[in-house]
Write an enzyme that holds these catalytic residues in place. Structure first.
Site, mmCIF file in Angstrom:
data_model
loop_
_atom_site.group_PDB
_atom_site.id
_atom_site.type_symbol
_atom_site.label_atom_id
_atom_site.label_comp_id
_atom_site.label_asym_id
_atom_site.label_seq_id
_atom_site.Cartn_x
_atom_site.Cartn_y
_atom_site.Cartn_z
ATOM 1 N N ARG A 68 -84.258 59.819 13.185
ATOM 2 C CA ARG A 68 -84.347 59.123 11.892
ATOM 3 C C ARG A 68 -83.067 59.323 11.098
ATOM 4 O O ARG A 68 -82.564 58.410 10.442
ATOM 5 C CB ARG A 68 -85.564 59.629 11.109
ATOM 6 C CG ARG A 68 -86.876 59.204 11.713
ATOM 7 C CD ARG A 68 -88.034 59.866 11.016
ATOM 8 N NE ARG A 68 -88.212 59.381 9.646
ATOM 9 C CZ ARG A 68 -88.999 59.995 8.751
ATOM 10 N NH1 ARG A 68 -89.610 61.124 9.076
ATOM 11 N NH2 ARG A 68 -89.159 59.504 7.542
ATOM 12 N N GLN A 98 -90.907 57.792 -2.540
ATOM 13 C CA GLN A 98 -91.545 58.589 -1.481
ATOM 14 C C GLN A 98 -90.611 58.693 -0.272
ATOM 15 O O GLN A 98 -90.914 59.411 0.670
ATOM 16 C CB GLN A 98 -92.858 57.939 -1.049
ATOM 17 C CG GLN A 98 -93.885 57.805 -2.161
ATOM 18 C CD GLN A 98 -95.043 56.938 -1.743
ATOM 19 O OE1 GLN A 98 -96.014 57.409 -1.138
ATOM 20 N NE2 GLN A 98 -94.962 55.659 -2.077
ATOM 21 N N ASN A 99 -89.513 57.949 -0.336
ATOM 22 C CA ASN A 99 -88.600 57.894 0.805
ATOM 23 C C ASN A 99 -87.652 59.085 0.823
ATOM 24 O O ASN A 99 -87.322 59.645 -0.220
ATOM 25 C CB ASN A 99 -87.783 56.590 0.774
ATOM 26 C CG ASN A 99 -88.690 55.369 0.851
ATOM 27 O OD1 ASN A 99 -89.831 55.469 1.303
ATOM 28 N ND2 ASN A 99 -88.200 54.228 0.388
ATOM 29 N N HIS A 116 -90.841 63.346 -1.946
ATOM 30 C CA HIS A 116 -91.165 63.948 -0.648
ATOM 31 C C HIS A 116 -89.957 64.593 0.017
ATOM 32 O O HIS A 116 -89.974 64.835 1.220
ATOM 33 C CB HIS A 116 -91.763 62.890 0.290
ATOM 34 C CG HIS A 116 -93.055 62.331 -0.201
ATOM 35 N ND1 HIS A 116 -93.547 61.124 0.226
ATOM 36 C CD2 HIS A 116 -93.944 62.799 -1.108
ATOM 37 C CE1 HIS A 116 -94.708 60.882 -0.392
ATOM 38 N NE2 HIS A 116 -94.978 61.883 -1.210
ATOM 39 N N GLY A 183 -92.941 48.264 -1.960
ATOM 40 C CA GLY A 183 -92.797 48.772 -0.595
ATOM 41 C C GLY A 183 -93.623 49.989 -0.280
ATOM 42 O O GLY A 183 -93.243 50.818 0.548
ATOM 43 N N SER A 185 -97.764 51.365 0.516
ATOM 44 C CA SER A 185 -99.181 51.014 0.746
ATOM 45 C C SER A 185 -100.075 51.735 -0.258
ATOM 46 O O SER A 185 -101.260 51.468 -0.348
ATOM 47 C CB SER A 185 -99.574 51.431 2.173
ATOM 48 O OG SER A 185 -99.345 52.844 2.328
HETATM 49 C C1 BV8 Z 1 -100.621 67.051 -1.249
HETATM 50 C C2 BV8 Z 1 -92.153 62.986 3.926
HETATM 51 C C3 BV8 Z 1 -101.803 68.891 -2.141
HETATM 52 C C4 BV8 Z 1 -91.909 63.281 5.341
HETATM 53 C C5 BV8 Z 1 -94.382 62.056 3.532
HETATM 54 C C6 BV8 Z 1 -106.877 65.315 4.160
HETATM 55 C C7 BV8 Z 1 -106.271 66.463 4.673
HETATM 56 C C8 BV8 Z 1 -105.051 66.929 4.185
HETATM 57 C C9 BV8 Z 1 -104.415 66.233 3.151
HETATM 58 C C10 BV8 Z 1 -105.035 65.108 2.653
HETATM 59 C C11 BV8 Z 1 -106.259 64.638 3.143
HETATM 60 N N1 BV8 Z 1 -106.588 63.505 2.455
HETATM 61 C C12 BV8 Z 1 -105.626 63.243 1.542
HETATM 62 C C13 BV8 Z 1 -104.692 64.206 1.643
HETATM 63 C C14 BV8 Z 1 -103.473 64.315 0.847
HETATM 64 C C15 BV8 Z 1 -102.317 63.724 1.663
HETATM 65 C C16 BV8 Z 1 -102.529 62.231 1.831
HETATM 66 O O1 BV8 Z 1 -102.360 61.485 0.878
HETATM 67 N N2 BV8 Z 1 -102.872 61.808 3.056
HETATM 68 C C17 BV8 Z 1 -103.081 60.382 3.275
HETATM 69 C C18 BV8 Z 1 -102.610 60.025 4.691
HETATM 70 C C19 BV8 Z 1 -104.564 60.059 3.049
HETATM 71 N N3 BV8 Z 1 -101.164 63.989 0.864
HETATM 72 C C20 BV8 Z 1 -100.510 65.142 1.036
HETATM 73 O O2 BV8 Z 1 -100.763 65.957 1.888
HETATM 74 C C21 BV8 Z 1 -99.412 65.400 0.004
HETATM 75 N N4 BV8 Z 1 -99.554 66.729 -0.517
HETATM 76 O O3 BV8 Z 1 -101.512 66.287 -1.508
HETATM 77 O O4 BV8 Z 1 -100.591 68.382 -1.639
HETATM 78 C C22 BV8 Z 1 -102.623 69.242 -0.929
HETATM 79 C C23 BV8 Z 1 -102.244 70.332 -0.171
HETATM 80 C C24 BV8 Z 1 -103.033 70.671 0.916
HETATM 81 C C25 BV8 Z 1 -104.170 69.920 1.264
HETATM 82 C C26 BV8 Z 1 -104.524 68.787 0.502
HETATM 83 C C27 BV8 Z 1 -103.745 68.435 -0.601
HETATM 84 C C28 BV8 Z 1 -98.045 65.300 0.664
HETATM 85 C C29 BV8 Z 1 -97.773 63.850 0.991
HETATM 86 C C30 BV8 Z 1 -96.322 63.699 1.458
HETATM 87 C C31 BV8 Z 1 -96.268 63.492 2.958
HETATM 88 N N5 BV8 Z 1 -94.882 63.238 3.372
HETATM 89 N N6 BV8 Z 1 -93.077 61.866 3.844
HETATM 90 C C32 BV8 Z 1 -91.194 62.182 6.051
HETATM 91 O O5 BV8 Z 1 -90.890 61.124 5.451
HETATM 92 O O6 BV8 Z 1 -90.932 62.385 7.243
HETATM 93 S S1 BV8 Z 1 -95.356 60.732 3.252
HETATM 94 C C33 BV8 Z 1 -94.812 59.378 4.119
HETATM 95 O O7 BV8 Z 1 -95.746 58.355 3.808
HETATM 96 C C34 BV8 Z 1 -93.467 58.823 3.667
HETATM 97 O O8 BV8 Z 1 -92.898 59.472 2.560
HETATM 98 C C35 BV8 Z 1 -93.864 57.403 3.254
HETATM 99 O O9 BV8 Z 1 -92.987 56.842 2.352
HETATM 100 C C36 BV8 Z 1 -95.153 57.749 2.663
HETATM 101 C C37 BV8 Z 1 -96.075 56.811 2.073
HETATM 102 O O10 BV8 Z 1 -96.191 55.706 2.842
HETATM 103 P P1 BV8 Z 1 -95.498 54.361 2.288
HETATM 104 O O11 BV8 Z 1 -94.164 54.695 1.723
HETATM 105 O O12 BV8 Z 1 -96.436 53.666 1.412
HETATM 106 O O13 BV8 Z 1 -95.246 53.646 3.636
HETATM 107 P P2 BV8 Z 1 -96.316 52.835 4.484
HETATM 108 O O14 BV8 Z 1 -95.729 52.660 5.829
HETATM 109 O O15 BV8 Z 1 -97.680 53.415 4.314
HETATM 110 O O16 BV8 Z 1 -96.379 51.439 3.735
HETATM 111 C C38 BV8 Z 1 -95.249 50.616 3.697
HETATM 112 C C39 BV8 Z 1 -95.623 49.478 2.777
HETATM 113 O O17 BV8 Z 1 -94.488 48.630 2.627
HETATM 114 C C40 BV8 Z 1 -96.751 48.613 3.316
HETATM 115 O O18 BV8 Z 1 -97.664 48.346 2.262
HETATM 116 C C41 BV8 Z 1 -96.045 47.329 3.748
HETATM 117 O O19 BV8 Z 1 -96.871 46.185 3.541
HETATM 118 C C42 BV8 Z 1 -94.877 47.289 2.816
HETATM 119 N N7 BV8 Z 1 -93.694 46.598 3.323
HETATM 120 C C43 BV8 Z 1 -93.292 46.455 4.615
HETATM 121 N N8 BV8 Z 1 -92.121 45.784 4.630
HETATM 122 C C44 BV8 Z 1 -91.784 45.534 3.324
HETATM 123 C C45 BV8 Z 1 -92.778 46.054 2.500
HETATM 124 N N9 BV8 Z 1 -92.744 45.961 1.158
HETATM 125 C C46 BV8 Z 1 -91.682 45.331 0.614
HETATM 126 N N10 BV8 Z 1 -90.672 44.798 1.335
HETATM 127 C C47 BV8 Z 1 -90.695 44.881 2.688
HETATM 128 N N11 BV8 Z 1 -89.702 44.362 3.411
#
Ligand code: BV8
Ligand code: ZN
Length: 236
Positions: A68, A98-99, A116, A183, A185
């Site tokens: 990456r 978030q990027n 992040h 950008g 979800s």
């Molecule tokens: C936290 C860094 C407290 C690394 C990332 C169950 C168990 C454990 C945890 C959880 C759980 N349920 C919920 C949680 C909390 C969890 C969470 O939210 N999980 C989700 C999956 C449900 N969150 C966490 O753990 C966070 N910490 O809560 O701490 C805690 C502590 C312990 C236990 C519980 C809670 C930490 C979250 C950070 C994770 N790290 N990245 C790396 O990058 O390598 S997150 C990762 O996803 C990236 O940063 C990414 O940016 C991010 C979010 O996704 P999006 O950016 O939205 O990207 P995605 O692909 O999803 O969507 C892209 C969108 O763009 C789409 O909508 C698409 O339609 C659109 N698109 C596409 N092309 C275009 C476009 N839009 C415009 N123009 C285009 N051309």
């Protein structure tokens, strides 16, 4: 609310906060997390961006970040990043991203909070050593001077965001009169709560995304198009 009427409203705003995600960098050739391009060697990015994946297989996860990093270093900001950077000349702009790719900063934006972390930063898994990694592409995690392995200085799933960064992000979300969510979800928390803070303070919410998101119904305007196509027109 229609595009033109919102443009009139945008003219009067004092502070715009952008919440951006992987989608805003998609047109710079950087895969999103959940889109069809979100797989890497058939691994689900969501499964690799975790502390357990790193401890289970540090070499694999390190290689993922290396690939990456190479992709990101050769990527350029697109028209979406540039439109946001240009806006700084006219109004107070803060980006909560978030990027980890640094493309907002490369485009010239100066007020960017990396919720992040950053792909150029590394830290020790044990002691408080931190550094920036620009060219070293060793295919397994290097060792710290204390003898423990180094890791990417990013926030993995299950890890808390840096508290100072998160608290500051909430302040900006509470203060803005317009929030543009581009950008993302809005699947990942706590970043996905930022539009709620803004809405509670009567900010206008605009979503820029080719697809529906978890919060599309809360938006004052949801523009179903890409960020590189939309942002230059929306904020020119
Ligand atoms: C936290 C860094 C407290 C690394 C990332 C169950 C168990 C454990 C945890 C959880 C759980 N349920 C919920 C949680 C909390 C969890 C969470 O939210 N999980 C989700 C999956 C449900 N969150 C966490 O753990 C966070 N910490 O809560 O701490 C805690 C502590 C312990 C236990 C519980 C809670 C930490 C979250 C950070 C994770 N790290 N990245 C790396 O990058 O390598 S997150 C990762 O996803 C990236 O940063 C990414 O940016 C991010 C979010 O996704 P999006 O950016 O939205 O990207 P995605 O692909 O999803 O969507 C892209 C969108 O763009 C789409 O909508 C698409 O339609 C659109 N698109 C596409 N092309 C275009 C476009 N839009 C415009 N123009 C285009 N051309
Ligand atoms: Zn160390």
């Amino acid at each position: 609310m229609m595009f033109d009427s919102i443009k009139d409203q945008i003219r009067d705003v004092k502070k715009i906060v952008f919440v951006t995600g992987a989608g805003i960098s998609q047109e710079s050739g950087i895969p999103t997390f959940r889109g069809k391009d979100g797989l890497w060697r058939n691994y689900d990015a969501m499964k690799l961006a975790t502390i357990n994946a790193f401890y289970d297989n540090p070499k694999l996860v390190w290689e993922w970040y290396n690939e990456r990093r190479k992709n990101i270093f050769s990527a350029h900001p697109n028209e979406g990043h540039k439109a946001i950077a240009d806006l700084e000349k006219y109004v107070d702009v803060v980006i909560l991203t978030q990027n980890i790719d640094g493309l907002h900063q490369k485009a010239g934006s100066t007020q960017v909070l990396e919720l992040h972390g950053s792909i150029v930063k590394i830290k020790c898994t044990v002691c408080d050593f931190k550094d920036e990694i620009m060219t070293d592409f060793s295919d397994s995690p290097p060792l710290c001077k204390c003898g423990n392995i180094l890791r990417p200085d990013v926030v993995w799933f299950g890890e808390s965001l840096p508290q100072d960064v998160w608290q500051e992000a909430i302040i900006h979300a509470n203060q803005c009169d317009l929030m543009v969510i581009a950008g993302t979800s809005l699947v990942v928390s706590p970043a996905n709560t930022l539009p709620i803070y803004a809405k509670q303070n009567n900010a206008l919410l605009i979503e820029v995304n080719p697809e529906d998101t978890e919060m599309s119904l809360e938006m004052d305007l949801a523009i179903r198009n890409t960020s590189a196509n939309t942002l230059p027109k929306l904020i020119s």
